[in-house]
Write an enzyme that holds these catalytic residues in place. Sequence first.
Site, PDB file in Angstrom:
ATOM      1  N   ARG A  17       0.467  -0.945  -0.515  1.00 42.74           N
ATOM      2  CA  ARG A  17       0.072  -0.266  -0.157  1.00 42.74           C
ATOM      3  C   ARG A  17       0.596   1.596  -0.533  1.00 42.74           C
ATOM      4  O   ARG A  17       0.828   1.681  -0.961  1.00 42.74           O
ATOM      5  CB  ARG A  17      -0.798   0.269   1.401  1.00 42.74           C
ATOM      6  CG  ARG A  17      -2.474   0.926   0.929  1.00 42.74           C
ATOM      7  CD  ARG A  17      -2.025   1.918   1.523  1.00 42.74           C
ATOM      8  NE  ARG A  17      -1.265   2.606   2.953  1.00 42.74           N
ATOM      9  CZ  ARG A  17      -1.021   3.828   3.627  1.00 42.74           C
ATOM     10  NH1 ARG A  17      -0.512   4.772   2.809  1.00 42.74           N
ATOM     11  NH2 ARG A  17       0.111   3.797   4.866  1.00 42.74           N
ATOM     12  N   ASP A  18       0.883   1.486   1.335  1.00 43.48           N
ATOM     13  CA  ASP A  18       2.485   3.086   1.337  1.00 43.48           C
ATOM     14  C   ASP A  18       3.732   2.857   0.161  1.00 43.48           C
ATOM     15  O   ASP A  18       4.022   3.698  -0.673  1.00 43.48           O
ATOM     16  CB  ASP A  18       3.121   2.805   2.492  1.00 43.48           C
ATOM     17  CG  ASP A  18       3.456   4.653   3.325  1.00 43.48           C
ATOM     18  OD1 ASP A  18       3.706   5.463   2.155  1.00 43.48           O
ATOM     19  OD2 ASP A  18       3.527   4.572   4.273  1.00 43.48           O
ATOM     20  N   HIS A 213       5.170   4.671  12.169  1.00 48.30           N
ATOM     21  CA  HIS A 213       5.116   4.423  11.346  1.00 48.30           C
ATOM     22  C   HIS A 213       5.945   5.359  10.984  1.00 48.30           C
ATOM     23  O   HIS A 213       5.727   6.725  10.781  1.00 48.30           O
ATOM     24  CB  HIS A 213       4.153   4.437  11.304  1.00 48.30           C
ATOM     25  CG  HIS A 213       3.753   4.571   9.373  1.00 48.30           C
ATOM     26  ND1 HIS A 213       2.693   3.979   8.239  1.00 48.30           N
ATOM     27  CD2 HIS A 213       3.614   5.545   8.637  1.00 48.30           C
ATOM     28  CE1 HIS A 213       2.892   3.965   7.422  1.00 48.30           C
ATOM     29  NE2 HIS A 213       3.248   5.581   6.765  1.00 48.30           N
ATOM     30  N   HIS A 215       8.900   7.364   8.334  1.00 47.33           N
ATOM     31  CA  HIS A 215       9.487   8.132   6.507  1.00 47.33           C
ATOM     32  C   HIS A 215      11.211   7.715   6.760  1.00 47.33           C
ATOM     33  O   HIS A 215      11.110   8.485   8.606  1.00 47.33           O
ATOM     34  CB  HIS A 215       8.384   8.543   6.279  1.00 47.33           C
ATOM     35  CG  HIS A 215       7.293   7.763   4.926  1.00 47.33           C
ATOM     36  ND1 HIS A 215       7.313   7.438   4.754  1.00 47.33           N
ATOM     37  CD2 HIS A 215       6.145   7.501   6.493  1.00 47.33           C
ATOM     38  CE1 HIS A 215       5.798   7.029   4.291  1.00 47.33           C
ATOM     39  NE2 HIS A 215       5.176   6.532   4.940  1.00 47.33           N
ATOM     40  N   CYS A 246       3.779   9.602   0.366  1.00 49.30           N
ATOM     41  CA  CYS A 246       2.417   9.595   0.242  1.00 49.30           C
ATOM     42  C   CYS A 246       2.561  10.432  -0.953  1.00 49.30           C
ATOM     43  O   CYS A 246       3.279  12.099  -1.020  1.00 49.30           O
ATOM     44  CB  CYS A 246       1.800  10.188   0.956  1.00 49.30           C
ATOM     45  SG  CYS A 246       0.217  10.284   1.308  1.00 49.30           S
ATOM     46  N   ASN A 255       9.534   4.483   3.385  1.00 48.60           N
ATOM     47  CA  ASN A 255       9.446   3.923   4.886  1.00 48.60           C
ATOM     48  C   ASN A 255      10.664   3.100   5.172  1.00 48.60           C
ATOM     49  O   ASN A 255      11.151   2.805   4.904  1.00 48.60           O
ATOM     50  CB  ASN A 255       8.346   3.660   5.127  1.00 48.60           C
ATOM     51  CG  ASN A 255       6.392   3.570   5.025  1.00 48.60           C
ATOM     52  OD1 ASN A 255       6.388   4.043   3.513  1.00 48.60           O
ATOM     53  ND2 ASN A 255       6.101   4.103   5.821  1.00 48.60           N
TER      54      ASN A 255
HETATM   55  P1  HMG Z   1     -13.713  13.514  -2.342  1.00 47.85           P
HETATM   56  O1  HMG Z   1     -13.326  14.387  -3.475  1.00 47.85           O
HETATM   57  O2  HMG Z   1     -13.420  14.895  -0.923  1.00 47.85           O
HETATM   58  O3  HMG Z   1     -14.613  12.727  -2.050  1.00 47.85           O
HETATM   59  O4  HMG Z   1     -12.373  13.197  -1.726  1.00 47.85           O
HETATM   60  P2  HMG Z   1     -16.399  12.989  -2.168  1.00 47.85           P
HETATM   61  O5  HMG Z   1     -17.069  11.877  -0.925  1.00 47.85           O
HETATM   62  O6  HMG Z   1     -16.104  15.019  -2.136  1.00 47.85           O
HETATM   63  O7  HMG Z   1     -16.385  12.055  -3.352  1.00 47.85           O
HETATM   64  C1  HMG Z   1     -15.899  12.517  -4.814  1.00 47.85           C
HETATM   65  C2  HMG Z   1     -15.729  11.643  -5.673  1.00 47.85           C
HETATM   66  O8  HMG Z   1     -15.137   9.943  -5.527  1.00 47.85           O
HETATM   67  C3  HMG Z   1     -17.003  10.799  -6.359  1.00 47.85           C
HETATM   68  O9  HMG Z   1     -17.689   9.876  -7.268  1.00 47.85           O
HETATM   69  C4  HMG Z   1     -17.061   9.530  -4.634  1.00 47.85           C
HETATM   70  O10 HMG Z   1     -18.221   8.911  -4.767  1.00 47.85           O
HETATM   71  C5  HMG Z   1     -15.595   9.727  -4.741  1.00 47.85           C
HETATM   72  P3  HMG Z   1     -17.756  10.961  -8.231  1.00 47.85           P
HETATM   73  O11 HMG Z   1     -19.734  11.290  -8.048  1.00 47.85           O
HETATM   74  O12 HMG Z   1     -17.299  12.467  -8.076  1.00 47.85           O
HETATM   75  O13 HMG Z   1     -17.631   9.843  -9.689  1.00 47.85           O
HETATM   76  N1  HMG Z   1     -15.280   8.760  -4.132  1.00 47.85           N
HETATM   77  C6  HMG Z   1     -14.913   7.414  -4.067  1.00 47.85           C
HETATM   78  N2  HMG Z   1     -14.246   6.654  -4.509  1.00 47.85           N
HETATM   79  C7  HMG Z   1     -13.729   5.835  -4.395  1.00 47.85           C
HETATM   80  N3  HMG Z   1     -13.319   5.214  -2.620  1.00 47.85           N
HETATM   81  C8  HMG Z   1     -13.977   6.460  -1.647  1.00 47.85           C
HETATM   82  C9  HMG Z   1     -14.157   7.474  -2.913  1.00 47.85           C
HETATM   83  N4  HMG Z   1     -15.203   8.201  -1.979  1.00 47.85           N
HETATM   84  C10 HMG Z   1     -15.374   9.235  -2.463  1.00 47.85           C
HETATM   85  N5  HMG Z   1     -13.154   5.851  -1.051  1.00 47.85           N
HETATM   86  C11 HMG Z   1     -11.279  11.004  -0.234  1.00 47.85           C
HETATM   87  C12 HMG Z   1     -12.134  12.337  -0.370  1.00 47.85           C
HETATM   88  C13 HMG Z   1     -10.528  10.859   0.939  1.00 47.85           C
HETATM   89  C14 HMG Z   1     -12.098   9.529  -1.100  1.00 47.85           C
HETATM   90  C15 HMG Z   1     -10.047  11.427  -1.142  1.00 47.85           C
HETATM   91  O14 HMG Z   1      -9.957  12.890  -1.060  1.00 47.85           O
HETATM   92  C16 HMG Z   1      -8.966  10.302  -1.622  1.00 47.85           C
HETATM   93  O15 HMG Z   1      -9.112   9.339  -1.662  1.00 47.85           O
HETATM   94  N6  HMG Z   1      -8.009  10.211  -0.539  1.00 47.85           N
HETATM   95  C17 HMG Z   1      -6.775   9.694  -0.159  1.00 47.85           C
HETATM   96  C18 HMG Z   1      -5.862   9.587  -0.093  1.00 47.85           C
HETATM   97  C19 HMG Z   1      -4.276   8.831  -0.142  1.00 47.85           C
HETATM   98  O16 HMG Z   1      -4.894   7.924  -0.186  1.00 47.85           O
HETATM   99  N7  HMG Z   1      -3.565   9.045   0.902  1.00 47.85           N
HETATM  100  C20 HMG Z   1      -2.349   7.880   0.949  1.00 47.85           C
HETATM  101  C21 HMG Z   1      -2.787   7.449   1.255  1.00 47.85           C
HETATM  102  S1  HMG Z   1      -2.302   8.325   3.487  1.00 47.85           S
HETATM  103  C22 HMG Z   1      -0.563   7.874   3.627  1.00 47.85           C
HETATM  104  O17 HMG Z   1      -0.082   7.673   2.612  1.00 47.85           O
HETATM  105  C23 HMG Z   1      -0.274   8.130   4.892  1.00 47.85           C
HETATM  106  C24 HMG Z   1       0.250   7.358   6.265  1.00 47.85           C
HETATM  107  O18 HMG Z   1       0.947   6.314   5.200  1.00 47.85           O
HETATM  108  C25 HMG Z   1       0.344   7.418   7.111  1.00 47.85           C
HETATM  109  C26 HMG Z   1       1.780   8.258   6.701  1.00 47.85           C
HETATM  110  O19 HMG Z   1       2.452   7.890   6.831  1.00 47.85           O
HETATM  111  O20 HMG Z   1       1.201   9.694   7.119  1.00 47.85           O
HETATM  112  C27 HMG Z   1      -1.149   6.251   6.286  1.00 47.85           C
HETATM  113 MG    MG Z   2       3.107   5.941   5.463  1.00 51.32          MG
END
Ligand code: HMG
Ligand code: MG
Length: 305
Positions: A17-18, A213, A215, A246, A255
């Site tokens: 994933r990450d 966690h 990096h 990310c 990481n």
């Molecule tokens: P948004 O645009 O604000 O969502 O995104 P929305 O609710 O307004 O929906 C917009 C569109 O997205 C709609 O589709 C929804 O259906 C769709 P449309 O009607 O336009 O066709 N939608 C989705 N589709 C699939 N799966 C979903 C989903 N939700 C809405 N779950 C949202 C908000 C959270 C979805 C967006 O900002 C997003 O996907 N962000 C993900 C960011 C991400 O994955 N970042 C990396 C992971 S975090 C990380 O790496 C940190 C970590 O490792 C720890 C660290 O190191 O800090 C964990």
């Molecule tokens: Mg991370």
Amino acid sequence: MPMNYPDKVSIIEVSPRDGLQNEKQTVPTDVKFELIEGLIDAGIKKLEATSFVSPKWVPQMGDNSEIMQRINRDNNRHKDVCYSVLTPNMRGFENALAFAPDEVVIFGSASETFSQKNINCSIDESIERFAPVAEAAKAAGIKVRGVISCTVGCPYEGEIAPSQVAYVTKRLVDIGAEHIGVADTIGVGTPIKVQNALKAAMEYIDVADISGHFHDTYGQALANILASLSLGVAQYDTSAAGLGGCPYAKGATGNVATEDVVYMLQGMGIETGIDLDKLAVAGQRISDFLGRKNGSKVATALLRR
Ligand code: HMG
Ligand code: MG
């Protein structure tokens, strides 16, 4: 060995994933599945298989259903392995539920700006979105883990106060998170700062339910793990070959490499249950696929022998 180091550590492997979410090139589902199997063969018991986020935001995780189908098919699923998936909202949870993940991860941030950039809402709004996810997960018998990004530093806001970590920990625990991951998303932390972030989380959750966690952007991750071990933190999110990053934390590198962490722990007499040689092979295989230099110094040394 000082009494306060744990004698056993659990690894939460985040490379599928990450590790892959930030890759420019498309990684086929088959390659992801092979990575997961290689990790499990090396002894990994808990891993982040994918994330049910918007494919517009993170295209690399767009095959989330395919990878989970693959895991569930043909007796592929290992009963003794915890398969976790990230679910930022109910839409993600509902998509994930069909595949019966063992654990869902709700991921918030200690930085207001990072919350906006990463999940398009404020910290308080994110808690409102996570609450029904946690509730539905529990009702379905699925574990709930919370991860807090930017617990020591933020690419947009700079240094983050431990009080922010305490606040988000409390909010996540209040809605049902059973575990909290304290993340240094951009790898700027140093041992005392990381300890302060962990201590802030420990105000609201037992140390047994915390993972670190880290990096490794500034090369501090192993030092930060050692500092965390001395507080009794016995779970770490790590990534084979040091893959990761990310997309909403520009400039942050991978990481800490699982191989490097396992080597350090083995050298300290701390049990991990992981076969380092097999792990090094799995990490090298994905590095070769990506055309990247292996990010683990330990794996590089072992494979040169
Ligand atoms: P948004 O645009 O604000 O969502 O995104 P929305 O609710 O307004 O929906 C917009 C569109 O997205 C709609 O589709 C929804 O259906 C769709 P449309 O009607 O336009 O066709 N939608 C989705 N589709 C699939 N799966 C979903 C989903 N939700 C809405 N779950 C949202 C908000 C959270 C979805 C967006 O900002 C997003 O996907 N962000 C993900 C960011 C991400 O994955 N970042 C990396 C992971 S975090 C990380 O790496 C940190 C970590 O490792 C720890 C660290 O190191 O800090 C964990
Ligand atoms: Mg991370």
